[in-house]
Design an enzyme around this catalytic site. Structure first.
Site, mmCIF file in Angstrom:
data_model
loop_
_atom_site.group_PDB
_atom_site.id
_atom_site.type_symbol
_atom_site.label_atom_id
_atom_site.label_comp_id
_atom_site.label_asym_id
_atom_site.label_seq_id
_atom_site.Cartn_x
_atom_site.Cartn_y
_atom_site.Cartn_z
ATOM 1 N N ASN A 6 0.850 -1.191 0.000
ATOM 2 C CA ASN A 6 0.000 0.000 0.000
ATOM 3 C C ASN A 6 0.889 1.246 0.000
ATOM 4 O OD1 ASN A 6 -1.431 2.276 1.086
ATOM 5 N ND2 ASN A 6 -3.093 0.886 1.625
ATOM 6 N N HIS A 9 0.953 6.088 1.998
ATOM 7 C CA HIS A 9 1.759 6.963 2.862
ATOM 8 C C HIS A 9 2.837 7.728 2.107
ATOM 9 C CE1 HIS A 9 -0.495 5.928 6.224
ATOM 10 N NE2 HIS A 9 0.045 4.751 6.481
ATOM 11 N N ARG A 17 3.524 18.982 1.341
ATOM 12 C CA ARG A 17 4.035 20.152 0.613
ATOM 13 C C ARG A 17 3.283 20.428 -0.680
ATOM 14 N NH1 ARG A 17 9.364 21.878 2.309
ATOM 15 N NH2 ARG A 17 9.096 21.785 4.553
ATOM 16 N N HIS A 42 -5.584 3.637 -1.703
ATOM 17 C CA HIS A 42 -6.928 3.955 -1.209
ATOM 18 C C HIS A 42 -7.298 5.364 -1.674
ATOM 19 C CE1 HIS A 42 -9.698 4.078 2.644
ATOM 20 N NE2 HIS A 42 -10.337 4.446 1.544
ATOM 21 N N ARG A 44 -9.475 8.005 -1.038
ATOM 22 C CA ARG A 44 -10.442 8.429 -0.013
ATOM 23 C C ARG A 44 -11.326 9.559 -0.526
ATOM 24 N NH1 ARG A 44 -10.337 7.542 5.394
ATOM 25 N NH2 ARG A 44 -8.917 5.903 6.049
ATOM 26 N N ARG A 48 -7.094 12.702 0.998
ATOM 27 C CA ARG A 48 -6.035 13.191 1.883
ATOM 28 C C ARG A 48 -4.646 12.684 1.488
ATOM 29 N NH1 ARG A 48 -7.321 9.699 7.301
ATOM 30 N NH2 ARG A 48 -9.371 10.612 7.031
ATOM 31 N N GLU A 68 -8.447 0.461 -3.147
ATOM 32 C CA GLU A 68 -9.227 0.403 -1.909
ATOM 33 C C GLU A 68 -10.201 1.565 -1.916
ATOM 34 O OE1 GLU A 68 -6.372 -0.589 1.355
ATOM 35 O OE2 GLU A 68 -7.774 0.697 2.427
ATOM 36 N N THR A 98 -6.897 5.971 10.022
ATOM 37 C CA THR A 98 -6.814 4.902 9.043
ATOM 38 C C THR A 98 -8.074 4.055 9.193
ATOM 39 O OG1 THR A 98 -5.494 3.012 8.293
ATOM 40 C CG2 THR A 98 -5.452 3.470 10.650
ATOM 41 N N THR A 99 -8.288 3.095 8.276
ATOM 42 C CA THR A 99 -9.485 2.257 8.344
ATOM 43 C C THR A 99 -9.515 1.545 9.701
ATOM 44 O OG1 THR A 99 -9.079 1.878 6.001
ATOM 45 C CG2 THR A 99 -10.821 0.575 7.024
ATOM 46 N N GLU A 149 -10.819 -9.853 2.762
ATOM 47 C CA GLU A 149 -9.596 -9.475 3.468
ATOM 48 C C GLU A 149 -9.951 -9.350 4.938
ATOM 49 O OE1 GLU A 149 -7.389 -6.040 2.027
ATOM 50 O OE2 GLU A 149 -6.485 -5.775 4.011
ATOM 51 N N HIS A 192 -3.801 -4.913 7.682
ATOM 52 C CA HIS A 192 -3.898 -3.812 8.637
ATOM 53 C C HIS A 192 -2.977 -4.024 9.839
ATOM 54 C CE1 HIS A 192 -5.824 0.008 9.348
ATOM 55 N NE2 HIS A 192 -5.336 -0.186 10.548
ATOM 56 N N HIS A 215 1.786 0.727 6.140
ATOM 57 C CA HIS A 215 2.483 1.578 7.102
ATOM 58 C C HIS A 215 3.871 1.075 7.491
ATOM 59 C CE1 HIS A 215 2.634 4.702 10.200
ATOM 60 N NE2 HIS A 215 3.293 3.794 10.899
HETATM 61 N N1 PXP Z 1 -5.882 -3.343 4.118
HETATM 62 C C1 PXP Z 1 -6.840 -2.395 4.242
HETATM 63 C C2 PXP Z 1 -8.223 -2.765 3.815
HETATM 64 C C3 PXP Z 1 -6.554 -1.123 4.746
HETATM 65 O O1 PXP Z 1 -7.531 -0.206 4.865
HETATM 66 C C4 PXP Z 1 -5.226 -0.814 5.075
HETATM 67 C C5 PXP Z 1 -4.882 0.571 5.549
HETATM 68 O O2 PXP Z 1 -4.981 1.469 4.497
HETATM 69 C C6 PXP Z 1 -4.257 -1.808 4.908
HETATM 70 C C7 PXP Z 1 -4.614 -3.066 4.462
HETATM 71 C C8 PXP Z 1 -2.831 -1.559 5.218
HETATM 72 O O3 PXP Z 1 -2.682 -1.324 6.582
HETATM 73 P P1 PXP Z 1 -1.307 -0.818 7.140
HETATM 74 O O4 PXP Z 1 -1.025 0.506 6.505
HETATM 75 O O5 PXP Z 1 -1.539 -0.733 8.618
HETATM 76 O O6 PXP Z 1 -0.273 -1.858 6.763
#
Ligand code: PXP
Length: 238
Positions: A6, A9, A17, A42, A44, A48, A68, A98-99, A149, A192, A215
């Site tokens: 993912n 970030h 910036r 994702h 959103r 963001r 996502e 976060t979710t 998931e 997650h 993350h």
């Molecule tokens: N899976 C889903 C459905 C999520 O919403 C997220 C967070 O965006 C992740 C996985 C990844 O989570 P993390 O950033 O904590 O690894």
């Protein structure tokens, strides 16, 4: 186990910036080069981090894009236009960092059923982000989701607190539900809060098709670069 990285970030840092750097697209390409099987982003409602342009570019440039998204009219329209390999439907709240939890599919099957059909017509696989609960798995199966998931956030939080009793309970629950979902013919992903330490109990579980991790990999990227960070996770979950 496959790894979808993912890259939200990277876009989060860019948005500090709004000058284009660092690029989530470049990060995604490097993550792929380091062995990521897929890229997750994702989009959103509040944009963001990842924005619409990122999603269109990612679709063009990466091998397998998992978009996502919350099932809103606006985002659904974009998804049907972009046609990613997969969408993962998640609940979304404006204020959350976060979710925070899985979707309530059980009891709301009608809400998702029609959209799943629309995604399928475009050849898009549909994953539902749910809690590891039997009724949610049954509901996902009933409405023809391809993938579920499991939200591993509760497990990851127990791990952070070093709460051994809760860790054991969550691992047992996740493993039971992974087997149950697999028997129902659903493909299983987890995601997650996963990192190089808390992924260990799931290593070698070949019923899990993929881990979706953001993350911890992007955090490690700050110290050691994205290719090393992705590669370390890739080797760990082989
Ligand atoms: N899976 C889903 C459905 C999520 O919403 C997220 C967070 O965006 C992740 C996985 C990844 O989570 P993390 O950033 O904590 O690894």
């Amino acid at each position: 186990m496959k790894l979808s990285v993912n890259i939200d970030h990277i876009a989060t840092i860019r948005e500090q910036r709004k000058e284009g750097s660092p690029s989530p697209i470049f990060g995604a390409l490097l993550a792929e080069k380091a062995g990521a099987n897929g890229i997750t982003a994702h989009l959103r409602e509040d944009r963001r981090h990842t924005n619409d342009e990122d999603i269109y570019l990612l679709k063009k440039m990466v091998k397998r894009l998992n978009l996502e998204m919350a099932l809103t009219k606006e985002i659904k329209k974009i998804a049907l236009d972009v046609v990613p390999a997969q969408v993962t439907l998640v609940p979304e709240k404006r204020q959350e960092l976060t979710t925070e939890c899985g979707l309530a599919v059980f009891g709301n099957e009608e809400l998702y059923k029609e959209s799943i059909e629309e995604f399928h017509k475009k050849g898009i696989e549909v994953s539902l982000f749910i809690e590891p609960e039997k009724n949610e798995i049954d509901a996902a199966k009933k409405i023809n989701a391809d993938i579920i998931e499991f939200h591993t956030g509760t497990y990851a939080n127990a791990f952070l607190k070093d709460d051994k009793k809760a860790i054991k309970i969550e691992i047992t629950k996740l493993n039971e539900m992974i087997t149950y979902a697999n028997q129902k013919g659903l493909r299983v992903h987890i995601g997650h809060g996963l990192d190089l330490n808390n992924i260990v109990p799931f290593m070698g579980n070949n019923l899990i098709e993929e881990a979706s991790i953001g993350h911890s990999i992007i955090a490690d990227t700050i110290y050691e670069g994205i290719e090393t960070a992705v590669n370390k996770m890739r080797k760990k979950i082989l």
